[in-house]
Motif scaffolding. Structure first.
Motif, PDB file in Angstrom:
ATOM      1  N   GLU A  57       6.160  15.707 -10.855  1.00 15.25           N
ATOM      2  CA  GLU A  57       5.559  16.308 -10.065  1.00 15.25           C
ATOM      3  C   GLU A  57       5.337  15.421  -8.633  1.00 15.25           C
ATOM      4  O   GLU A  57       5.411  16.124  -7.643  1.00 15.25           O
ATOM      5  CB  GLU A  57       4.336  16.756 -10.550  1.00 15.25           C
ATOM      6  N   MET A  58       5.104  14.153  -8.999  1.00 13.21           N
ATOM      7  CA  MET A  58       5.138  13.291  -7.951  1.00 13.21           C
ATOM      8  C   MET A  58       6.244  13.366  -7.006  1.00 13.21           C
ATOM      9  O   MET A  58       6.263  13.547  -5.646  1.00 13.21           O
ATOM     10  CB  MET A  58       4.695  11.771  -8.321  1.00 13.21           C
ATOM     11  N   GLU A  83     -10.459  13.824  -9.257  1.00 10.76           N
ATOM     12  CA  GLU A  83      -9.368  14.730  -9.440  1.00 10.76           C
ATOM     13  C   GLU A  83      -8.148  13.895 -10.180  1.00 10.76           C
ATOM     14  O   GLU A  83      -7.618  14.562 -11.229  1.00 10.76           O
ATOM     15  CB  GLU A  83      -9.121  15.395  -8.235  1.00 10.76           C
ATOM     16  N   MET A  84      -7.868  12.894  -9.764  1.00  9.37           N
ATOM     17  CA  MET A  84      -6.676  12.133 -10.356  1.00  9.37           C
ATOM     18  C   MET A  84      -7.086  11.924 -11.740  1.00  9.37           C
ATOM     19  O   MET A  84      -6.057  11.987 -12.602  1.00  9.37           O
ATOM     20  CB  MET A  84      -6.536  10.867  -9.398  1.00  9.37           C
ATOM     21  N   ARG A 102      -4.022   5.128 -10.881  1.00 11.15           N
ATOM     22  CA  ARG A 102      -4.126   4.161  -9.766  1.00 11.15           C
ATOM     23  C   ARG A 102      -2.854   4.002  -8.859  1.00 11.15           C
ATOM     24  O   ARG A 102      -2.985   3.823  -7.731  1.00 11.15           O
ATOM     25  CB  ARG A 102      -4.339   2.648 -10.443  1.00 11.15           C
ATOM     26  N   ARG A 104       0.872  -1.086  -0.134  1.00 12.31           N
ATOM     27  CA  ARG A 104      -0.175  -0.003  -0.183  1.00 12.31           C
ATOM     28  C   ARG A 104       0.886   1.226  -0.098  1.00 12.31           C
ATOM     29  O   ARG A 104       0.375   2.080  -0.402  1.00 12.31           O
ATOM     30  CB  ARG A 104      -0.962   0.048   1.265  1.00 12.31           C
ATOM     31  N   VAL A 155     -10.480  10.485  -6.418  1.00 14.37           N
ATOM     32  CA  VAL A 155     -10.317   9.715  -7.725  1.00 14.37           C
ATOM     33  C   VAL A 155     -10.632  10.616  -8.732  1.00 14.37           C
ATOM     34  O   VAL A 155     -10.082  10.488  -9.989  1.00 14.37           O
ATOM     35  CB  VAL A 155     -11.070   8.571  -7.648  1.00 14.37           C
ATOM     36  N   ARG A 195       4.198  14.152 -21.096  1.00 20.71           N
ATOM     37  CA  ARG A 195       3.320  14.399 -20.179  1.00 20.71           C
ATOM     38  C   ARG A 195       3.567  13.526 -18.983  1.00 20.71           C
ATOM     39  O   ARG A 195       3.203  13.899 -17.691  1.00 20.71           O
ATOM     40  CB  ARG A 195       1.848  14.329 -20.696  1.00 20.71           C
ATOM     41  N   HIS A 235      -8.750  13.515 -13.694  1.00 21.27           N
ATOM     42  CA  HIS A 235      -8.811  14.812 -14.553  1.00 21.27           C
ATOM     43  C   HIS A 235      -7.154  15.000 -14.682  1.00 21.27           C
ATOM     44  O   HIS A 235      -6.742  15.531 -15.601  1.00 21.27           O
ATOM     45  CB  HIS A 235      -9.407  15.883 -13.799  1.00 21.27           C
ATOM     46  N   TRP A 236      -6.411  14.846 -13.500  1.00 22.13           N
ATOM     47  CA  TRP A 236      -4.946  15.276 -13.658  1.00 22.13           C
ATOM     48  C   TRP A 236      -4.286  14.524 -14.663  1.00 22.13           C
ATOM     49  O   TRP A 236      -3.421  14.959 -15.375  1.00 22.13           O
ATOM     50  CB  TRP A 236      -4.452  14.890 -12.141  1.00 22.13           C
ATOM     51  N   VAL A 237      -4.734  13.264 -15.182  1.00 19.48           N
ATOM     52  CA  VAL A 237      -4.022  12.211 -16.133  1.00 19.48           C
ATOM     53  C   VAL A 237      -4.987  12.633 -17.338  1.00 19.48           C
ATOM     54  O   VAL A 237      -4.788  11.970 -18.410  1.00 19.48           O
ATOM     55  CB  VAL A 237      -4.029  10.713 -15.717  1.00 19.48           C
ATOM     56  N   GLY A 238      -5.597  13.662 -17.433  1.00 19.89           N
ATOM     57  CA  GLY A 238      -6.503  14.044 -18.736  1.00 19.89           C
ATOM     58  C   GLY A 238      -7.416  13.153 -18.918  1.00 19.89           C
ATOM     59  O   GLY A 238      -7.928  13.024 -20.319  1.00 19.89           O
ATOM     60  N   LEU A 296       6.548  16.206  -4.849  1.00 19.10           N
ATOM     61  CA  LEU A 296       5.778  15.907  -3.809  1.00 19.10           C
ATOM     62  C   LEU A 296       6.294  15.307  -2.627  1.00 19.10           C
ATOM     63  O   LEU A 296       5.643  14.959  -1.612  1.00 19.10           O
ATOM     64  CB  LEU A 296       4.109  15.440  -4.123  1.00 19.10           C
TER      65      LEU A 296
END
Lengths: 301, 226
Positions: B182-183, B120-121, B150, B79, B118, B175, B123-126, B186
């Motif tokens: 970006e990850m 938002e994620m 995922r 996890r 989920v 992209r 949308h983040w990957v288009g 973070l």
């Protein structure tokens, strides 16, 4: 976090985890049929087991506390010997009552063998003494017999022990077979579920792999199968036992079985018994499914 | 955070495809693993996401020797690791959103708690407009992006990606790599396995090359010129 199309409000509903495994409807139908058939048979096995247990108890309880003394004597000497026997018996510890059967009573006993009312004057029928025993303190048959022999009463004491034991043994043997049949039926339900779950897991191998790599514990995967098979088992049990109860209630041919079953004598027990069987079927299916999943996952490593 | 000490790996009783691998990836770093096809990149990643055990040596993850983990601990460790598989490993009977939600679902998070995340994620990957679409109806690149969403949706500590740009066009590859960067910004540790040297060299990040069954630091080209 940035988005290339902007963040839209969540409008879709994301399905619950109940749909994570793509179960086939056809395999569920087969499972339902197997459990229903097994539950039907289990009801009959259970009925047989309960009936024989009750019959054995009836036979042994019915004969317990009673004994018979047969007095062999000529007609002239019979009254004296019976009187002697009665005196000895009434003076014996553990015997509550002793009563000589009348000629009429003896004739009634012989009627099934001779037909009509037999003439005892033409038959060498013995004198019979019916003995009532203290159920908590039955006398030793050999002691009673020795006292009768000591008085040269020409009497034979019989506490029906041999018959009682044989009848009870026979009933217990039949009862044991019924319990075994019930056990085998339960094992068959568990085995069928285990097999179906194992086959299903092979078909779902990719899905299970994805779940595990996403961090699913073994018990999470097991829960997905358990839930489905609990409901399938319960529904199968409901159908199978429902049919069996309908048979018990409706078939005249099963009247003797009904009479021997306390739960069927008292209809208010029926919902309780029915619910018990349904829950048992669901529970067995649940446990078998869990065992199958855990075994398969550990085997795969 | 990730430490390989003299690690070997073989498939069943076959020869060792990896030998004497020593590798250290600090927490919060972004590194590449490269090498020719069959060099053992995927095998190395499999050991990292605890799908395979080393045949020799020791792998330490989050300070623990992975061979000592119980089955429940393995699940818990997984996890904390997001994986983008080369073959995506999406579930065809689930929608894109359900696939993305998988790590949260198995972690016992309620749908009401993760629904916005989920969405938002995706949308983040288009793929905001393809939430209810199932994988068989998605293109290779779209599947790849669902797999990435995922891998990161549960905010894992480590992100592993096996050839994440292998089935997408150059623009999409750029992209996807931007998503990983970006990850990493973070605070996530990112390890990308790829044989695309041109793409790898663009990023000026540490490179581990698998060659002859073991890891050497630097790209094959740099080593040749050295």
């Amino acid at each position: 976090m940035t988005t290339d199309t902007g963040t839209a409000p969540a409008t879709s509903t994301i399905r619950s985890k109940g749909a994570l495994i793509p179960f086939q409807a056809s395999s569920g139908g087969v499972m339902l049929l197997i459990v229903a058939a097994m539950a039907f048979l289990a009801c009959f096995a259970l009925a047989g087991a309960l009936a024989t247990t009750r019959i054995a108890a009836t036979w042994t309880d019915g004969l317990a506390g009673q004994a018979t003394v047969r007095v062999d004597a000529t007609e002239d000497d019979r009254a004296r010997r019976i009187s002697l026997v009665l005196d000895i018996l009434r003076d014996t510890e553990g015997i509550v009552d002793a009563r000589a059967l009348s000629e009429r009573d003896v004739a009634d006993l012989l009627t099934p063998w001779f037909g009509g009312t037999p003439d005892l004057g033409e038959l060498p029928a013995p004198g019979i003494v019916a003995v009532t025993l203290d159920p908590l303190d039955e006398p030793d048959p050999s002691v009673v017999q020795a006292r009768l022999d000591g008085a040269s009463a020409g009497a034979i004491y019989d506490d029906h022990g041999r018959w009682r034991n044989r009848a009870a043994r026979a009933a217990r043997a039949i009862g044991s077979l019924s319990w075994w049949a019930l056990g085998l039926t339960i094992a068959a339900i568990a085995g069928a579920v285990f097999l179906v779950v194992s086959i299903a897991m092979s078909a779902h191998r990719g899905t299970i792999e994805a779940l595990r790599l996403s961090g699913a514990e073994d018990r999470f995967v097991a829960n997905l199968y358990q839930k489905r098979f609990f409901w399938l088992g319960g529904l199968g049990g409901l159908i199978g036992s429902g049919l069996a109860f309908a048979a018990f209630a409706g078939l005249d041919a099963l009247a003797s079985v009904r009479a021997a079953l306390p739960m069927l004598d008292a209809p208010y027990y029926w919902p309780l018994a029915w619910a018990g069987i349904v829950i048992a079927c669901g529970g067995i299916a649940l446990l078998a499914a869990r065992l199958a999943v855990m075994t398969t996952l550990r085997h795969r490593g | 955070m990730i430490q390989f000490e003299n690690v070997g790996f073989r498939y069943k009783r076959g020869p060792e495809v990896l030998q004497n691998v020593d590798l250290e990836i600090p927490a919060g770093s972004f590194q590449f693993i490269t090498g020719a096809s069959g060099a053992g990149k995927s095998s190395l990643l499999r050991m990292l996401y605890l799908d395979a055990e080393p045949s020799s040596g020791r792998i330490s993850l989050f300070g623990r020797d992975v061979t000592t983990l119980t089955r429940d601990e393995i699940a818990w460790f997984r996890r904390r690791i997001g994986v983008v598989f080369q073959d995506f490993r999406l579930l065809d009977h689930l929608s894109a959103a359900e696939n993305v939600a998988l790590p949260l679902t198995v972690a016992g998070v309620r749908e009401s708690a993760y629904r916005d995340n989920v969405t938002e994620m995706l949308h983040w990957v288009g793929l905001g407009d393809k939430m209810d679409v199932r994988p068989p109806e998605l293109s290779g690149g779209e599947k790849q992006r669902v797999a990435i969403a995922r891998a990161v949706v549960a905010s894992p500590d480590i992100i592993l990606a096996d050839e994440p740009t292998g089935s997408v066009d150059p623009a999409m590859a750029e992209r996807i790599m931007a998503l990983f960067v970006e990850m990493n910004r973070l605070g996530k540790t990112v390890l990308v396995a790829s044989h695309d040297l041109a793409m790898i060299e663009q990023h000026k990040l540490p490179i581990n090359t698998l060659q002859g069954g073991t890891v050497v630091v630097g790209t094959p080209k740099k080593r040749r010129s050295a």
